[in-house]
Design a protein around this motif. Structure first.
Motif, PDB file in Angstrom:
ATOM      1  N   SER A  72       5.105   7.548   8.811  1.00 46.64           N
ATOM      2  CA  SER A  72       5.595   7.257   7.462  1.00 46.64           C
ATOM      3  C   SER A  72       6.869   8.009   7.106  1.00 46.64           C
ATOM      4  N   ARG A  99      11.300   5.655   9.708  1.00 48.33           N
ATOM      5  CA  ARG A  99       9.897   5.825  10.098  1.00 48.33           C
ATOM      6  C   ARG A  99       9.438   4.819  11.120  1.00 48.33           C
ATOM      7  N   TYR A 123       8.215   7.497   3.393  1.00 49.98           N
ATOM      8  CA  TYR A 123       8.716   6.137   3.170  1.00 49.98           C
ATOM      9  C   TYR A 123      10.183   6.096   2.769  1.00 49.98           C
TER      10      TYR A 123
END
Length: 126
Positions: free
Chosen positions: A31, A53, A103
């Motif tokens: 992530s 990611r 993210y």
């Protein structure tokens, strides 16, 4: 607790190649953007490359573009830096870094990265 452990540094002749690895633990690796920085003696730490990611987006410093390749294996929680056509000016301690925000596609600024490895020495002889 986040841990980033680099390996793969060493001494190489100019024109040679090395592959650095950074094994990560403590957060959801898949992530988070990852990056490599380096610091030569007497100089500030400088950006080398970053990878998103999922590996779809990469960014390189102009000084290494076309010679270095950053990649990642999310199944192994590892990011790599393949270095080719090495030059004496590539000599530095290389650090793996993990972005602060999940993210988020991190960029080249050190303050985007909250976690750092201990570094691995790369020495390129002429």
């Amino acid at each position: 607790q986040v841990q980033l452990v680099e390996s793969g540094g060493g001494l190489v002749q100019a024109g040679g190649s090395l592959r650095l690895s950074c094994a990560a633990s403590g957060r959801t690796f898949s992530s988070i953007s990852m990056a490599w920085f380096r610091q030569a003696p007497g100089k500030e730490r400088e950006f080398v490359a970053t990878i998103s990611r999922n590996g779809e987006r990469t960014l390189y410093a102009d000084s290494v573009k076309g010679r270095f390749t950053i990649s990642r294996d999310n199944a192994l929680n590892t990011v790599y830096l393949q270095m080719s056509s090495l030059k004496p000016e590539d000599t530095a301690v290389y650090y793996c870094a993990q972005a602060s925000i999940i993210y988020f596609v991190a960029g080249p600024r050190p303050n985007e990265y909250a976690y750092w490895g201990q570094g691995t020495q790369v020495t390129v002889s002429s």
